[in-house]
Design a protein around this motif. Structure first.
Motif, short mmCIF file in Angstrom:
data_model
loop_
_atom_site.label_atom_id
_atom_site.label_comp_id
_atom_site.label_asym_id
_atom_site.label_seq_id
_atom_site.Cartn_x
_atom_site.Cartn_y
_atom_site.Cartn_z
N GLY A 98 7.73 4.27 -15.00
CA GLY A 98 7.33 2.88 -14.95
C GLY A 98 8.55 2.03 -14.65
N ALA A 99 8.35 0.77 -14.40
CA ALA A 99 9.46 -0.14 -14.10
C ALA A 99 10.32 -0.32 -15.34
CB ALA A 99 8.93 -1.47 -13.62
N VAL A 100 11.56 0.14 -15.30
CA VAL A 100 12.46 0.03 -16.45
C VAL A 100 12.96 -1.40 -16.60
CG1 VAL A 100 14.65 0.82 -17.43
CG2 VAL A 100 13.11 2.46 -16.32
N ASP A 101 13.33 -2.03 -15.51
CA ASP A 101 13.85 -3.41 -15.52
C ASP A 101 13.03 -4.24 -14.54
OD1 ASP A 101 15.24 -5.76 -15.43
OD2 ASP A 101 17.20 -4.87 -14.98
N GLN A 102 12.18 -5.11 -15.07
CA GLN A 102 11.31 -5.91 -14.22
C GLN A 102 12.09 -6.85 -13.29
OE1 GLN A 102 8.03 -5.90 -13.79
NE2 GLN A 102 7.49 -4.38 -15.32
N ALA A 103 13.34 -7.13 -13.63
CA ALA A 103 14.16 -7.97 -12.76
C ALA A 103 14.56 -7.22 -11.49
CB ALA A 103 15.40 -8.45 -13.50
N GLU A 104 14.51 -5.91 -11.54
CA GLU A 104 14.89 -5.08 -10.40
C GLU A 104 13.68 -4.43 -9.74
OE1 GLU A 104 17.91 -4.52 -9.13
OE2 GLU A 104 19.04 -5.73 -10.55
N THR A 105 12.72 -4.01 -10.55
CA THR A 105 11.60 -3.22 -10.06
C THR A 105 10.28 -3.83 -10.49
OG1 THR A 105 12.96 -1.21 -10.26
CG2 THR A 105 10.59 -0.90 -9.99
N ALA A 106 9.39 -4.10 -9.53
CA ALA A 106 8.09 -4.69 -9.85
C ALA A 106 7.14 -3.63 -10.39
CB ALA A 106 7.50 -5.35 -8.62
N ARG A 107 7.14 -2.46 -9.79
CA ARG A 107 6.26 -1.39 -10.24
C ARG A 107 6.72 -0.06 -9.69
NH1 ARG A 107 1.07 -0.64 -6.43
NH2 ARG A 107 1.83 -1.64 -4.53
N VAL A 108 6.24 1.01 -10.31
CA VAL A 108 6.49 2.37 -9.87
C VAL A 108 5.12 3.02 -9.65
CG1 VAL A 108 7.48 4.60 -10.51
CG2 VAL A 108 8.65 2.49 -11.16
N PHE A 109 4.96 3.72 -8.55
CA PHE A 109 3.65 4.29 -8.27
C PHE A 109 3.79 5.57 -7.44
CE2 PHE A 109 4.80 1.28 -5.01
CZ PHE A 109 4.36 1.82 -3.80
N THR A 110 2.72 6.36 -7.43
CA THR A 110 2.68 7.55 -6.60
C THR A 110 1.67 7.33 -5.48
OG1 THR A 110 1.04 8.58 -8.06
CG2 THR A 110 3.37 9.13 -8.43
N VAL A 111 1.92 7.96 -4.34
CA VAL A 111 1.05 7.86 -3.18
C VAL A 111 0.64 9.27 -2.76
CG1 VAL A 111 0.80 7.08 -0.80
CG2 VAL A 111 2.23 5.79 -2.38
N PRO A 112 -0.66 9.58 -2.74
CA PRO A 112 -1.09 10.89 -2.26
C PRO A 112 -0.65 11.10 -0.81
CG PRO A 112 -2.88 9.80 -3.43
CD PRO A 112 -1.79 8.78 -3.25
N VAL A 113 -0.18 12.29 -0.51
CA VAL A 113 0.19 12.61 0.87
C VAL A 113 -1.02 12.46 1.78
CG1 VAL A 113 0.96 14.48 2.40
CG2 VAL A 113 2.12 14.09 0.20
N ALA A 114 -2.22 12.72 1.25
CA ALA A 114 -3.44 12.56 2.05
C ALA A 114 -3.61 11.13 2.53
CB ALA A 114 -4.66 12.99 1.23
#
Length: 242
Positions: A164-180
């Motif tokens: 997940g986003a550790v520092d909201q000032a740097e990162t809005a969100r963390v996510f995975t994207v299926p290769v499909a």
């Protein structure tokens, strides 16, 4: 005797313990079969097959990114993050976890990029690096607009951990994207910048993945044989702030 598919960087160390002078094991042994095409490509690919922008002979800030493949509910997937919209550089842009090398990462010519990619991924997403098997290091590439010399580090998320986003000032969100989704022609577009530059992009997970990140993904999909023909005339404009 070590396999030809295994490389060693630096001195001996436990996996997931980045520190200056310690060894980073890079091995493609034991990967799931679906990742074999990526590992084979990574072992032979040339820099110009990945990007037309190659590092200058001198200068540039050494950095690394982690291209992390996992296996989720919908099969193979990639880990990405979205930069905070308030940042001065690349605000709101999806990217791989990564950043500049720190002195404690070690030699930029040796294990440094591997440790930097794992460290940055941990700092930005909370990822546990001990669950990552680094299986390849791609040739260094260059981002002219920022002056970064980037080493892409390929990893297999052998033991997934919460992210997940550790520092909201740097990162809005963390996510995975299926290769499909990345290979789906409906999600593929070409971005056009007012400067005239064009490049591949992906419309996935409510985000436009473009620039360096999209370019590397595009090349991996192509050379791994995963690419599905798509409409390159389907364009999305970018503005001058991009």
């Amino acid at each position: 005797m070590r396999s030809a598919r295994e490389q060693q960087y630096g001195k001996e160390a436990d996996a997931g313990e980045p520190a200056s002078g310690r060894e980073a094991t890079v091995t493609a042994e034991g990967l799931p079969e679906w990742l074999d095409p990526v590992a084979r490509v990574a072992a032979t690919i040339e820099p110009l097959q990945l990007s037309r922008y190659l590092p200058p002979e001198r200068g540039g800030r050494q950095s690394a990114v982690l291209i992390l493949f996992g296996h989720g509910p919908r099969g193979p997937e990639l880990l990405l993050m979205e930069r905070a919209g308030t940042l001065r550089s690349h605000a709101g842009q999806p990217s791989f976890p990564g950043g500049a090398l720190d002195p404690e990462d070690g030699d930029p010519e040796g294990s440094g990029p591997v440790w930097a990619a794992l460290r940055e991924a941990q700092e930005e997403t909370g990822l546990d690096p001990s669950g990552v098997q680094v299986f390849a290091v791609l040739p260094r590439l260059y981002i002219p607009v920022s002056g970064f010399v980037v080493t892409p580090v390929l990893g297999w998320w052998r033991r997934p951990s919460p992210v997940g986003a550790v520092d909201q000032a740097e990162t809005a969100r963390v996510f995975t994207v299926p290769v499909a989704d990345l290979t789906n022609p409906a999600h593929r577009v070409t971005t056009r910048h007012p400067s005239g530059h064009t490049g591949p992009a992906f419309l996935v997970e409510n985000a436009l993945v473009w620039g360096f990140t999209a370019g590397v993904i595009d090349r991996i999909l192509h050379f791994a044989g995963w690419e599905i023909p798509w409409d390159r005339d389907k364009a999305v404009p970018l503005d001058w702030r991009s």
